[in-house]
Design a protein around this motif. Structure first.
Motif, PDB file in Angstrom:
ATOM      1  N   LEU A  66       0.615  -1.423  -0.031  1.00  0.00           N
ATOM      2  CA  LEU A  66       0.012  -0.122   0.348  1.00  0.00           C
ATOM      3  C   LEU A  66       0.473   0.971  -0.035  1.00  0.00           C
ATOM      4  N   PRO A  67       0.678   2.157  -0.512  1.00  0.00           N
ATOM      5  CA  PRO A  67       1.089   3.685  -0.241  1.00  0.00           C
ATOM      6  C   PRO A  67       0.298   4.289   0.616  1.00  0.00           C
ATOM      7  N   SER A  68       1.452   4.526   1.484  1.00  0.00           N
ATOM      8  CA  SER A  68       1.426   5.519   3.019  1.00  0.00           C
ATOM      9  C   SER A  68       0.520   6.900   2.696  1.00  0.00           C
ATOM     10  N   ILE A  69      -0.344   7.266   3.701  1.00  0.00           N
ATOM     11  CA  ILE A  69      -0.534   8.367   3.548  1.00  0.00           C
ATOM     12  C   ILE A  69      -0.247   9.146   4.116  1.00  0.00           C
ATOM     13  N   ALA A  76      -0.198   9.861  10.148  1.00  0.00           N
ATOM     14  CA  ALA A  76      -0.247   8.570   9.869  1.00  0.00           C
ATOM     15  C   ALA A  76       0.305   7.725   9.997  1.00  0.00           C
ATOM     16  N   PHE A  77       1.459   8.011   9.957  1.00  0.00           N
ATOM     17  CA  PHE A  77       3.355   6.955   9.901  1.00  0.00           C
ATOM     18  C   PHE A  77       3.237   5.785  11.365  1.00  0.00           C
ATOM     19  N   ILE A  78       2.539   6.239  12.610  1.00  0.00           N
ATOM     20  CA  ILE A  78       1.846   5.938  13.824  1.00  0.00           C
ATOM     21  C   ILE A  78       1.466   4.074  13.256  1.00  0.00           C
ATOM     22  N   TYR A  79       0.067   4.357  12.335  1.00  0.00           N
ATOM     23  CA  TYR A  79      -1.015   3.814  11.922  1.00  0.00           C
ATOM     24  C   TYR A  79      -0.181   2.394  10.915  1.00  0.00           C
ATOM     25  N   GLU A  80       0.755   3.597  10.031  1.00  0.00           N
ATOM     26  CA  GLU A  80       1.240   2.902   8.927  1.00  0.00           C
ATOM     27  C   GLU A  80       2.324   1.240   9.574  1.00  0.00           C
ATOM     28  N   ASN A  81       2.379   2.156  10.868  1.00  0.00           N
ATOM     29  CA  ASN A  81       4.203   0.991  11.085  1.00  0.00           C
ATOM     30  C   ASN A  81       3.417   0.440  11.974  1.00  0.00           C
ATOM     31  N   GLU A  82       2.620  -0.151  13.013  1.00  0.00           N
ATOM     32  CA  GLU A  82       1.616  -0.515  13.289  1.00  0.00           C
ATOM     33  C   GLU A  82       0.846  -1.920  12.892  1.00  0.00           C
ATOM     34  N   MET A  83       0.711  -1.579  11.310  1.00  0.00           N
ATOM     35  CA  MET A  83      -0.222  -2.536  10.394  1.00  0.00           C
ATOM     36  C   MET A  83       0.538  -3.357  10.077  1.00  0.00           C
ATOM     37  N   HIS A  84       2.032  -2.961  10.246  1.00  0.00           N
ATOM     38  CA  HIS A  84       3.193  -3.657   9.492  1.00  0.00           C
ATOM     39  C   HIS A  84       3.554  -4.667  10.871  1.00  0.00           C
ATOM     40  N   PHE A  86       2.135  -5.677  13.221  1.00  0.00           N
ATOM     41  CA  PHE A  86       1.576  -6.189  13.779  1.00  0.00           C
ATOM     42  C   PHE A  86       0.683  -7.859  12.547  1.00  0.00           C
ATOM     43  N   PHE A  87       0.317  -6.606  11.142  1.00  0.00           N
ATOM     44  CA  PHE A  87      -0.207  -7.687  10.861  1.00  0.00           C
ATOM     45  C   PHE A  87       0.766  -7.851   9.437  1.00  0.00           C
ATOM     46  N   GLY A  88       1.971  -7.807   9.455  1.00  0.00           N
ATOM     47  CA  GLY A  88       2.902  -7.957   8.155  1.00  0.00           C
ATOM     48  C   GLY A  88       2.376  -7.069   6.495  1.00  0.00           C
ATOM     49  N   VAL A  89       1.326  -6.232   6.915  1.00  0.00           N
ATOM     50  CA  VAL A  89       1.105  -5.446   5.341  1.00  0.00           C
ATOM     51  C   VAL A  89       2.590  -4.815   4.819  1.00  0.00           C
ATOM     52  N   GLU A  90       2.928  -4.610   3.721  1.00  0.00           N
ATOM     53  CA  GLU A  90       4.157  -3.611   3.717  1.00  0.00           C
ATOM     54  C   GLU A  90       3.147  -2.179   2.847  1.00  0.00           C
ATOM     55  N   VAL A  91       4.068  -1.097   3.263  1.00  0.00           N
ATOM     56  CA  VAL A  91       3.066   0.309   3.727  1.00  0.00           C
ATOM     57  C   VAL A  91       4.692   1.249   2.833  1.00  0.00           C
ATOM     58  N   THR A  92       4.893   1.123   1.542  1.00  0.00           N
ATOM     59  CA  THR A  92       5.702   2.460   1.111  1.00  0.00           C
ATOM     60  C   THR A  92       5.640   3.586   0.910  1.00  0.00           C
ATOM     61  N   GLY A  93       6.454   4.322   0.893  1.00  0.00           N
ATOM     62  CA  GLY A  93       6.859   5.767   1.565  1.00  0.00           C
ATOM     63  C   GLY A  93       6.175   6.149   2.663  1.00  0.00           C
ATOM     64  N   ILE A  94       6.229   5.526   3.978  1.00  0.00           N
ATOM     65  CA  ILE A  94       5.968   6.012   5.332  1.00  0.00           C
ATOM     66  C   ILE A  94       7.319   7.076   5.602  1.00  0.00           C
ATOM     67  N   LYS A  99      10.962   0.300   9.966  1.00  0.00           N
ATOM     68  CA  LYS A  99      10.937  -1.353   9.456  1.00  0.00           C
ATOM     69  C   LYS A  99      11.093  -2.740  10.088  1.00  0.00           C
ATOM     70  N   GLY A 100       9.684  -2.396  10.327  1.00  0.00           N
ATOM     71  CA  GLY A 100       9.322  -3.374  11.908  1.00  0.00           C
ATOM     72  C   GLY A 100       9.817  -4.007  12.900  1.00  0.00           C
ATOM     73  N   ASN A 101      10.441  -2.577  13.159  1.00  0.00           N
ATOM     74  CA  ASN A 101      11.003  -2.324  15.124  1.00  0.00           C
ATOM     75  C   ASN A 101      10.319  -1.016  15.851  1.00  0.00           C
ATOM     76  N   LEU A 102       9.363  -0.705  15.252  1.00  0.00           N
ATOM     77  CA  LEU A 102       8.125   0.114  15.937  1.00  0.00           C
ATOM     78  C   LEU A 102       7.905  -1.036  17.526  1.00  0.00           C
ATOM     79  N   LEU A 103       6.565  -1.815  17.282  1.00  0.00           N
ATOM     80  CA  LEU A 103       5.522  -2.287  18.207  1.00  0.00           C
ATOM     81  C   LEU A 103       7.370  -3.878  18.560  1.00  0.00           C
ATOM     82  N   LYS A 104       7.317  -4.377  19.256  1.00  0.00           N
ATOM     83  CA  LYS A 104       8.298  -5.310  20.024  1.00  0.00           C
ATOM     84  C   LYS A 104       7.133  -6.710  20.627  1.00  0.00           C
ATOM     85  N   THR A 105       7.336  -7.673  19.576  1.00  0.00           N
ATOM     86  CA  THR A 105       6.530  -8.647  19.769  1.00  0.00           C
ATOM     87  C   THR A 105       6.928 -10.484  19.944  1.00  0.00           C
TER      88      THR A 105
END
Length: 125
Positions: A66-69, A76-84, A86-94, A99-105
């Motif tokens: 998906l393109p970043s908004i 929106a960068f917070i939500y987009e990083n969370e989607m990545h 938690f779900f593995g959704v790729e978002v370009t242009g954030i 790069k997968g390190n906002l949240l530690k799971t």
């Protein structure tokens, strides 16, 4: 009186133009939510202006990028990083991409392969 809070389903290709329209009309971004339904992601972008709540929804196959908004709504960068994360959704242009390190799971992309134990939440009588 209960007001209508429309959810408009759009194509992924229309996302940036539609989000830009909300921004230009003075709406604020409230949230972006994501859920996995079988082999698709349902992503809802929610906006508010003067207590009027409206949403845009896209449904995309797993593996879609998906393109970043965040170029339109900076936060929106917070939500987009969370989607990545938690779900593995790729978002370009954030604008701020962790790069997968906002949240530690404990498990990578923990919501990308949700399984249920078979509980029945509602039974017909």
């Amino acid at each position: 009186m209960i007001e209508d809070e429309p959810i408009t389903t759009i194509d992924q290709g229309d996302l940036l133009a539609r989000v830009r329209t909300y921004r230009e009309a003075g709406f604020r971004l409230v949230q972006i939510s994501c859920t996995k339904i079988e082999e698709t992601f349902e992503i809802t972008y929610c906006f508010d202006k003067d207590n009027r709540f409206e949403s845009l929804r896209i449904t995309v196959p797993v593996g879609t990028t998906l393109p970043s908004i965040s170029g339109i709504y900076w936060g929106a960068f917070i939500y987009e990083n969370e989607m990545h994360d938690f779900f593995g959704v790729e978002v370009t242009g954030i604008n701020v991409d962790y790069k997968g390190n906002l949240l530690k799971t404990a498990k990578k992309y923990p919501f990308s392969n949700v399984t249920f134990r078979g509980e029945v939440t509602c039974q017909k009588k």
